[in-house]
Every structure is written in structure tokens, then in C-alpha cells.
Motif scaffolding. Structure first.
Motif, PDB file in Angstrom:
ATOM      1  N   HIS A 138      45.923  45.194  51.177  1.00 52.01           N
ATOM      2  CA  HIS A 138      44.589  44.690  51.466  1.00 52.01           C
ATOM      3  C   HIS A 138      44.158  43.757  50.327  1.00 52.01           C
ATOM      4  CE1 HIS A 138      43.901  48.738  53.706  1.00 52.01           C
ATOM      5  NE2 HIS A 138      44.413  47.836  54.520  1.00 52.01           N
ATOM      6  N   VAL A 139      43.271  42.848  50.649  1.00 48.75           N
ATOM      7  CA  VAL A 139      42.689  41.967  49.646  1.00 48.75           C
ATOM      8  C   VAL A 139      41.199  42.288  49.559  1.00 48.75           C
ATOM      9  CG1 VAL A 139      42.214  39.590  48.967  1.00 48.75           C
ATOM     10  CG2 VAL A 139      44.368  40.145  50.113  1.00 48.75           C
ATOM     11  N   VAL A 140      40.741  42.675  48.368  1.00 46.31           N
ATOM     12  CA  VAL A 140      39.337  42.990  48.136  1.00 46.31           C
ATOM     13  C   VAL A 140      38.713  41.813  47.384  1.00 46.31           C
ATOM     14  CG1 VAL A 140      37.702  44.671  47.206  1.00 46.31           C
ATOM     15  CG2 VAL A 140      39.977  45.432  47.956  1.00 46.31           C
ATOM     16  N   LYS A 141      37.598  41.289  47.930  1.00 47.83           N
ATOM     17  CA  LYS A 141      36.966  40.097  47.345  1.00 47.83           C
ATOM     18  C   LYS A 141      35.491  40.352  47.079  1.00 47.83           C
ATOM     19  CE  LYS A 141      39.699  36.520  49.727  1.00 47.83           C
ATOM     20  NZ  LYS A 141      39.601  35.358  50.647  1.00 47.83           N
ATOM     21  N   LEU A 142      35.049  39.961  45.902  1.00 41.55           N
ATOM     22  CA  LEU A 142      33.619  39.937  45.645  1.00 41.55           C
ATOM     23  C   LEU A 142      32.984  38.858  46.526  1.00 41.55           C
ATOM     24  CD1 LEU A 142      33.409  40.255  41.753  1.00 41.55           C
ATOM     25  CD2 LEU A 142      33.049  42.041  43.459  1.00 41.55           C
ATOM     26  N   SER A 143      31.812  39.154  47.080  1.00 43.32           N
ATOM     27  CA  SER A 143      31.183  38.233  48.033  1.00 43.32           C
ATOM     28  C   SER A 143      30.830  36.893  47.414  1.00 43.32           C
ATOM     29  CB  SER A 143      29.928  38.869  48.627  1.00 43.32           C
ATOM     30  OG  SER A 143      30.277  39.988  49.407  1.00 43.32           O
ATOM     31  N   GLU A 144      30.619  36.858  46.094  1.00 47.54           N
ATOM     32  CA  GLU A 144      30.231  35.608  45.446  1.00 47.54           C
ATOM     33  C   GLU A 144      31.188  35.234  44.316  1.00 47.54           C
ATOM     34  OE1 GLU A 144      26.116  35.888  44.406  1.00 47.54           O
ATOM     35  OE2 GLU A 144      25.466  36.015  46.488  1.00 47.54           O
ATOM     36  N   GLY A 145      32.420  35.695  44.370  1.00 46.86           N
ATOM     37  CA  GLY A 145      33.409  35.313  43.363  1.00 46.86           C
ATOM     38  C   GLY A 145      33.864  33.884  43.559  1.00 46.86           C
ATOM     39  N   ILE A 152      41.209  41.065  44.379  1.00 48.17           N
ATOM     40  CA  ILE A 152      42.148  42.116  44.001  1.00 48.17           C
ATOM     41  C   ILE A 152      43.066  42.418  45.169  1.00 48.17           C
ATOM     42  CG2 ILE A 152      42.353  44.509  43.184  1.00 48.17           C
ATOM     43  CD1 ILE A 152      39.330  44.207  42.323  1.00 48.17           C
ATOM     44  N   LEU A 153      44.361  42.523  44.907  1.00 44.46           N
ATOM     45  CA  LEU A 153      45.336  42.926  45.915  1.00 44.46           C
ATOM     46  C   LEU A 153      45.667  44.398  45.725  1.00 44.46           C
ATOM     47  CD1 LEU A 153      47.335  42.164  48.209  1.00 44.46           C
ATOM     48  CD2 LEU A 153      49.021  41.692  46.415  1.00 44.46           C
ATOM     49  N   THR A 154      45.489  45.183  46.772  1.00 40.08           N
ATOM     50  CA  THR A 154      45.814  46.608  46.716  1.00 40.08           C
ATOM     51  C   THR A 154      46.968  46.878  47.681  1.00 40.08           C
ATOM     52  OG1 THR A 154      44.128  47.094  48.391  1.00 40.08           O
ATOM     53  CG2 THR A 154      43.468  47.278  46.083  1.00 40.08           C
ATOM     54  N   GLU A 155      48.030  47.489  47.180  1.00 45.15           N
ATOM     55  CA  GLU A 155      49.234  47.657  47.985  1.00 45.15           C
ATOM     56  C   GLU A 155      49.345  49.033  48.624  1.00 45.15           C
ATOM     57  OE1 GLU A 155      52.756  46.294  46.096  1.00 45.15           O
ATOM     58  OE2 GLU A 155      51.800  44.513  45.267  1.00 45.15           O
ATOM     59  N   LYS A 156      48.493  49.973  48.214  1.00 40.92           N
ATOM     60  CA  LYS A 156      48.495  51.308  48.812  1.00 40.92           C
ATOM     61  C   LYS A 156      47.089  51.653  49.271  1.00 40.92           C
ATOM     62  CE  LYS A 156      52.340  53.139  46.059  1.00 40.92           C
ATOM     63  NZ  LYS A 156      52.770  54.222  45.135  1.00 40.92           N
TER      64      LYS A 156
END
Length: 291
Positions: A138-145, A152-156
Motif C-alpha cells: 500500500h502507499v500511504v500519502k499525507l493529503s498535503e505532502g 510511505i510504502l508499506t509492504e505488509k
């Protein structure tokens, strides 16, 4: 024609190039620090002062507003709009683009494809939220980054849950997206000016990273995007109301997907790899705008 560029740094490559392009075409141009602009608002009219003097007679305003001053910068731009100035990127369009969640909702409503995206607020819903997205990565993104920061890439699945919970603990606004493995750490930056894609570069993440942003260490090369990719980029800019935009796409098995629409695209990287006078194209566009 009298132009103003809203920029906090006169030495930035993009700001300098826009000034050069405007002056070479016979226009008067002034760089204004938006934080030094201050406003008078009344039912009988709008006024703007800058360092103790009134600002009047400005025909076109080109916003180069950094993410850290979005709220005040767009208020200044809105005041100029109320005073009759034209702009390629209106204040409300910049606000739409800066909020990733809002931008994704608006793009999806126009049928523009993107990585599957989920968003939620309550910690009790995290498991079901991630199940709506599908299995990691999954890719986690701050809404205003910006510039690859806050991604952030999370593999698990446990890492996804941990990251989501940590960001909620910081009261951060974020969204979670599917990871497009076939893109292999590359994306396309399409520079849209009006109804055209005037230049495209392919950005490749450095080994061991998945972020292709040049500020994150990615490398770029000039490419020719397909007609379908051009159409997606132009539609994306229009959906948010932007006349000038950097639209980031990735190539997937189901076609081009929009990652982000940038309302203040940098010129150094894309002019460097393309060799084109993109600043000039931008000036020609903004000076052709009608009231």
C-alpha cells in the motif's frame, strides 16, 4: 501588459525564467512576496498594498505559491481576482489541487482513473478500510505532502495498520492507495498549458526507492506521451480548473493513472530535459487570457 508573479524567492529557477520570458516579450513584470501583500476589503471595493504602497493596474497574476503558505497565498490571489486581474490558476483551483483527497474525488467524478484510494477517520474502521483497498503493498500519502515527502510504502498489512494508526495519533490527514507494481518506480510529468501538453518527462526512482520525484533523488528523461496520456493530463487539469499544471501519471495495465495534479509545477527539471522554452509558452498563454 503588467504582470505580477507571486513568489517568496526571486532566485528560484522557475521564478527567474518566467521573469525573463515575460520581459523578452515586452511585458512589465514584478515579483511579489505574497506574505508582504495586505488587503482592504469593503462592500465598495477591494484594495491591495505591498510594502507600504498601493498595487494597482496589474493585468495578470501568476501564482507560484508554496504549500506552506497556501491559505494566505490563495487569499492574496483571490483579492487580485476580485480586483479584476486575470490568472491561469484561480485561488479555488489551487485549493482543490492542494488537497489530495478533494482532488481525487473531483477527478474520479469526471471518470479519470487513478490508483484505488481509501480514506477514513475512525481507528475502529482501519481493518475494514484496508480490506476495501485490497492486499499490500500500500502507499500511504499525507493529503498535503509535496515533492515526494509524506509518502510511505508499506509492504505488509501490519505495516499499513501501524502507519495508519501512527498518522492518526499525529492528527495528520492522509489517504491510502494501491501500489502499481508494473510502473517499476517510474512516472510521467506532463506539463499542461491551456489545452496542450507542452512537454513530458519520465522520472525514474533511484534503486531501492519507489518515489520518482526529482527532489527525492529520481532521474528524468524526455519522452513523448501517447495521445491517451495527453488527453488524461488535459482533462485532469480542467477538472480542477487549472490553466497551467503538472500532471503526474503512471503507466499501468489498465492504462494511464493520475497520481497528482500540481498547481505550481517546477520548470527546472522539465526545461532541462526537454530543452524547450516552457516559461515562454506559459507567458504567451497567460497574456492571452480574457477577462
Amino acid at each position: 501588459m503588467k504582470l505580477a508573479i507571486l513568489s517568496r524567492n526571486t532566485k528560484l529557477y522557475s521564478t527567474r525564467r518566467l521573469v525573463e520570458a515575460a520581459r523578452s516579450r515586452g511585458h512589465t513584470v514584478r515579483i511579489l512576496d505574497p506574505l508582504r501583500c495586505y488587503m482592504r476589503i469593503t462592500s465598495s471595493g477591494f484594495g491591495m498594498h505591498y510594502k507600504g504602497k498601493a498595487l494597482t493596474g496589474i493585468d495578470v497574476v501568476i501564482p507560484r505559491i508554496g504549500a506552506s503558505i497556501t491559505r494566505y497565498g490563495t487569499a492574496v490571489l483571490r483579492q487580485f481576482e476580485m480586483m479584476g486581474a486575470r490568472t491561469p490558476n484561480p485561488s479555488d483551483a489551487i485549493l482543490r489541487a492542494r488537497d489530495k483527497l478533494r482532488a481525487h474525488q473531483l477527478l474520479a467524478a469526471k471518470g479519470i482513473d487513478m490508483p484505488v484510494t481509501v480514506f477514513g477517520d475512525n481507528p475502529d474502521d482501519t481493518d475494514d478500510l484496508l480490506s476495501m483497498l485490497g492486499p499490500p503493498p500500500h502507499v500511504v500519502k499525507l493529503s498535503e505532502g509535496t515533492q515526494g515527502r509524506g509518502v510511505i510504502l508499506t509492504e505488509k498489512l501490519s505495516a499499513s495498520k501501524g502507519t495508519v494508526e501512527a498518522l492518526r495519533g499525529l492528527y495528520a490527514n492522509f489517504l491510502v492507495q494501491e501500489f502499481i507494481a508494473e510502473a517499476q518506480g517510474a512516472d510521467l510529468r506532463c506539463l499542461v498549458v491551456g489545452d496542450q501538453v507542452v512537454a513530458t518527462m519520465r522520472r525514474q526512482a533511484q534503486e531501492g526507492d519507489f518515489r520518482s520525484n526529482l527532489h527525492a533523488g529520481g532521474v528524468a528523461e524526455r519522452v513523448q506521451c501517447s495521445k491517451a496520456e495527453q488527453q488524461v493530463a488535459i482533462r485532469s487539469a480542467k477538472a480542477l480548473g487549472l490553466g497551467i499544471a503538472g500532471v503526474d501519471l503512471i503507466r499501468s495495465k489498465r492504462g494511464p493513472l493520475v497520481l497528482e495534479v500540481n498547481s505550481t509545477p517546477g520548470l527546472e527539471g522539465i526545461e532541462g530535459v526537454s530543452g524547450d522554452d516552457i516559461a515562454g509558452r506559459m507567458i504567451e498563454y497567460v497574456t492571452s487570457l480574457k477577462r
